[in-house]
Design an enzyme around this catalytic site. Structure first.
Site, short mmCIF file in Angstrom:
data_model
loop_
_atom_site.label_atom_id
_atom_site.label_comp_id
_atom_site.label_asym_id
_atom_site.label_seq_id
_atom_site.Cartn_x
_atom_site.Cartn_y
_atom_site.Cartn_z
N THR A 1 -23.72 46.32 45.11
CA THR A 1 -23.47 46.79 46.44
C THR A 1 -22.70 48.02 46.24
O THR A 1 -21.66 47.98 45.33
CB THR A 1 -22.38 45.81 47.07
OG1 THR A 1 -22.94 44.43 47.47
CG2 THR A 1 -21.54 46.13 48.37
N CYS B 1 -13.37 62.69 27.14
CA CYS B 1 -14.07 61.45 26.74
C CYS B 1 -13.85 61.28 25.13
O CYS B 1 -13.86 60.38 24.42
CB CYS B 1 -15.36 61.37 26.72
SG CYS B 1 -16.19 62.98 26.01
N SER C 1 -20.53 63.97 39.04
CA SER C 1 -19.82 63.11 39.12
C SER C 1 -18.69 63.53 40.27
O SER C 1 -18.35 64.56 40.23
CB SER C 1 -18.89 62.98 37.62
OG SER C 1 -17.64 62.38 37.59
N ALA C 2 -18.05 62.65 41.04
CA ALA C 2 -17.19 62.89 42.03
C ALA C 2 -15.98 63.59 41.64
O ALA C 2 -15.50 64.34 42.32
CB ALA C 2 -16.97 61.51 42.76
N HIS C 3 -15.30 62.77 40.38
CA HIS C 3 -13.87 63.19 40.40
C HIS C 3 -13.92 64.38 39.50
O HIS C 3 -12.65 65.17 39.39
CB HIS C 3 -13.04 62.23 39.32
CG HIS C 3 -13.55 62.11 37.92
ND1 HIS C 3 -12.72 62.62 37.02
CD2 HIS C 3 -14.75 61.34 37.14
CE1 HIS C 3 -13.37 62.37 35.90
NE2 HIS C 3 -14.68 61.78 35.92
N GLN D 1 -19.98 69.69 35.24
CA GLN D 1 -18.88 70.71 35.06
C GLN D 1 -19.02 72.01 35.86
O GLN D 1 -18.19 72.73 36.35
CB GLN D 1 -18.55 70.97 33.62
CG GLN D 1 -18.10 70.10 32.73
CD GLN D 1 -16.49 69.56 33.09
OE1 GLN D 1 -15.97 70.21 34.12
NE2 GLN D 1 -16.15 68.51 32.61
#
Length: 390
Positions: free
Chosen positions: A240, A326, A201-203, A181
């Site tokens: 991958t 979440c 976290s990317a998003h 955050q």
């Protein structure tokens, strides 16, 4: 829709909107056909894009690219790092105990791969920060791992990293930080001065969903892998790599470094919202103490059920959360509010709280529209619509 014909999104802590530059980078990466592990030209091209993203993320946290390990998101990164089994200089190291905070994000609070009997949840003060005496009492018992959510996703409270790290150093406690955050809102380049690993976290920073990372202070001290099967990520995480998502993540990380420098713009909007809410109810704000995110507020009233307010605002074209993303689909009181209630905060955990979180794309008009809508809901529920009763 709102009165001016569009929805207002105030739920950045759940997921920030995809940034235009990230979208462009992601789309370009979709045409990279090679596997990053292949040695031919196409594979090397994919590998170069992967390496560039690794460098961008390392720059965000002030680390080296070789210490960045990509995952499917922060939850997987936490599950990897929260393990008793670590490796240093080729030797196994066992950390027999884990402490987390009672207000931590569930991916931290639930303890990862530690046996339940070795996990303790430390209490917080009324300001939402770790009780320092409880931390010191736990730390002096011997070696272990402390994992903390640096900035709380529901309240915006930021833990005092310096004092926490000092206790860890005195008692040889290893430290893992969930900086999900805080990234992109404030600088996190100092975190690895204190911690063994930082989770991202990317998003949450305007990147794509489905990718994240943990960044190590040094690859000489690393967690035992969670996912086995291949040599990817220096054998830290088999499979991958999700190259287009990772390329988008890298661009978002590069932008996050710049966007964090604009935190004062967020703080101005937050101050405006606080002042606006105080015009009709000064008791709404959940405690934040001295350290908090510049774009997060938690609003609570015992006569307003958070889920009801969230639905009412949604019908008016405004998106907010009732607790963390979440947990918002689950029935039951917020564990964060419950912990604050135990610390003496006058709050009803069963009523819940509305979380307002925004970004640099948010305008003062957006904030005012939210405040006016919230006030209408508040007056209907608390005063029966009678302005004189307020």
């Amino acid at each position: 829709m709102t009165a001016f014909g569009r929805r207002i999104y105030l739920d950045y802590n759940a997921s920030a909107p995809l940034l235009p530059e990230v979208r462009e980078a992601l789309v370009v990466a979709l045409d990279l056909v090679g596997n990053p592990s292949s040695v031919h030209f196409e594979g090397r091209s994919a590998r170069a894009a992967l390496s560039r993203a690794r460098g961008q993320i390392a720059e965000l946290v002030g680390s080296s690219p070789e210490n960045v390990v990509f995952t499917s998101g922060a939850s997987e990164a936490a599950a990897t790092c929260l393990t008793p089994n670590w490796l240093t200089a080729g030797e196994d190291v066992v950390l027999p105990r884990l402490a987390v905070l009672d207000t931590d994000h569930p991916c931290i609070r639930d303890g990862g791969r530690f046996p339940a009997a070795t996990l303790i949840r430390l209490p917080v003060t009324a300001d939402g920060i770790v009780d320092p005496q409880a931390l010191e009492d736990w730390a002096h018992l011997g070696p272990g791992l402390l994992a903390i959510t640096l900035a709380n996703s529901e309240t915006g409270v930021i833990q005092p990293l310096g004092p926490i790290a000092e206790i860890c150093r005195r008692f040889a406690i290893r430290l893992v930080i969930d900086a999900v955050q805080m990234a992109g809102r404030l600088s996190i380049s100092h975190c690895l001065e204190h911690a063994d690993a930082v989770i991202l976290s990317a998003h949450k920073i305007g990147g794509p969903k489905g990718t994240g990372a943990f960044v190590l202070r040094s690859d000489g001290f690393r967690p035992a892998p969670l996912i086995l099967g291949g040599a990817q990520e220096k054998r830290q995480r088999a499979g991958t790599e999700a190259l287009p998502l990772i390329v988008g993540f890298g661009m978002a990380a590069e932008l996050a470094t710049v966007r964090a420098q604009r935190h004062e713009e967020l703080a101005v909007l937050k101050s405006y919202l606080r002042a606006r809410l105080a015009t009709f109810d000064e008791s709404l704000l959940v405690n934040q103490g001295e350290l908090a995110l510049p774009q997060t507020l938690s609003l609570h009233h015992p006569k307003l059920r958070a889920e009801t307010v969230q639905i009412a605002l949604d019908l008016e074209g405004i998106a907010v959360s009732a607790g963390s993303a979440c947990s918002s689909g689950k029935i039951g009181a917020s564990h964060v509010l419950t912990a604050l209630h135990r610390a003496g905060v006058r709050i009803d955990p069963d009523a819940g709280a509305i979380r307002v979180s925004f970004g640099l794309e948010t305008s003062e008009r957006d904030i005012e529209t939210f405040a006016a809508a919230y006030e209408r809901i508040w007056r209907r529920s608390v005063t029966g619509g009678n302005p004189k009763a307020a």
